[in-house]
Scaffold this motif. Sequence first.
Motif, short mmCIF file in Angstrom:
data_model
loop_
_atom_site.label_atom_id
_atom_site.label_comp_id
_atom_site.label_asym_id
_atom_site.label_seq_id
_atom_site.Cartn_x
_atom_site.Cartn_y
_atom_site.Cartn_z
N PHE A 21 23.38 21.67 -11.98
CA PHE A 21 22.74 22.52 -12.97
C PHE A 21 23.05 21.97 -14.35
O PHE A 21 24.08 21.32 -14.55
N SER A 22 22.14 22.19 -15.26
CA SER A 22 22.26 21.56 -16.58
C SER A 22 21.97 22.56 -17.70
O SER A 22 21.15 23.46 -17.55
N LEU A 23 22.65 22.35 -18.80
CA LEU A 23 22.44 23.12 -20.02
C LEU A 23 21.63 22.25 -20.98
O LEU A 23 21.96 21.09 -21.19
N HIS A 24 20.57 22.83 -21.53
CA HIS A 24 19.73 22.11 -22.47
C HIS A 24 19.74 22.86 -23.79
O HIS A 24 19.45 24.07 -23.82
N ILE A 25 20.06 22.17 -24.86
CA ILE A 25 20.02 22.76 -26.19
C ILE A 25 19.05 21.94 -27.02
O ILE A 25 19.21 20.72 -27.16
N THR A 26 18.03 22.59 -27.55
CA THR A 26 17.05 21.89 -28.39
C THR A 26 17.33 22.17 -29.86
O THR A 26 18.02 23.14 -30.21
N GLU A 27 16.82 21.29 -30.71
CA GLU A 27 16.95 21.44 -32.17
C GLU A 27 18.39 21.78 -32.55
O GLU A 27 18.66 22.79 -33.21
N THR A 28 19.31 20.94 -32.13
CA THR A 28 20.72 21.23 -32.33
C THR A 28 21.07 21.41 -33.81
O THR A 28 20.48 20.76 -34.69
N GLN A 29 22.04 22.29 -34.04
CA GLN A 29 22.49 22.60 -35.39
C GLN A 29 24.01 22.42 -35.44
O GLN A 29 24.67 22.46 -34.41
N PRO A 30 24.56 22.24 -36.62
CA PRO A 30 26.02 22.04 -36.72
C PRO A 30 26.82 23.15 -36.04
O PRO A 30 27.87 22.88 -35.45
N GLU A 31 26.32 24.36 -36.10
CA GLU A 31 27.05 25.48 -35.47
C GLU A 31 27.02 25.45 -33.95
O GLU A 31 27.69 26.25 -33.29
N ASP A 32 26.26 24.52 -33.38
CA ASP A 32 26.30 24.33 -31.93
C ASP A 32 27.52 23.51 -31.51
O ASP A 32 27.84 23.43 -30.32
N SER A 33 28.20 22.90 -32.47
CA SER A 33 29.39 22.10 -32.15
C SER A 33 30.47 23.01 -31.57
O SER A 33 30.87 23.99 -32.17
#
Lengths: 119, 115
Positions: free
Chosen positions: B73-85
């Motif tokens: 299973f995989s996690l996908h994050i689009t349009e990453t932002q600094p707060e995703d760190s």
Amino acid sequence: DTAVSQTPKYLVTQMGNDKSIKCEQNLGHDTMYWYKQDSKKFLKIMFSYNNKELIINETVPNRFSPKSPDKAHLNLHINSLELGDSAVYFCASSQPRATGKISSYNEQFFGPGTRLTVL
Amino acid sequence: GENVEQHLSTLSVQEGDSAVIKCTYSDSASNYFPWYKQELGKRPQLIIDIRSNVGEKKDQRIAVTLNKTAKHFSLHITETQPEDSAVYFCAASRGLTGGGNKLTFGTGTQLKVEL
């Protein structure tokens, strides 16, 4: 209105001492957990209680003894602390809901953690 | 018992790019797969989860996909932002009747979103 709280936040102690960490949840959940997060950030379950009854007991040294006086509290007592016990300990809670034959899976809410340092 | 592997220990992306973190699991009886985000010095927090009866779930910029046959299973994050760190943990569980809702966690992936 903290959901899952732990005390203390930091605990520094000498090897060989006995210490306790307290956890309380005000979410009305039936199930509570203790996790250990080591220096490499690895999260591993230690114990789980459902309505004051022990249901998960991983291979944890018997120096660790959980106690659940009621379903809102799950405390962790550690005897004869060792250097390797240094870690962050997280308490968590969830509300299982069995729906017929289907296992229920519910979000586990974590407390803020207790950073234990054994010198 | 269950063994969850999270092969990427770190992942660096440029702001605005997509990030994908993959986990594999060993127990075919596992049927619940949550993803937790842990910011530095904070508690793990659930960001998305998926049950074994669906193959994909989406919530705004994040999505999770599940391949039961291949047990990953995989996690996908689009349009990453600094707060995703943060550090992202995958986990697997058999649910309530399979062992008390025990979560087995992966080893975590440190996502760094660079400006």
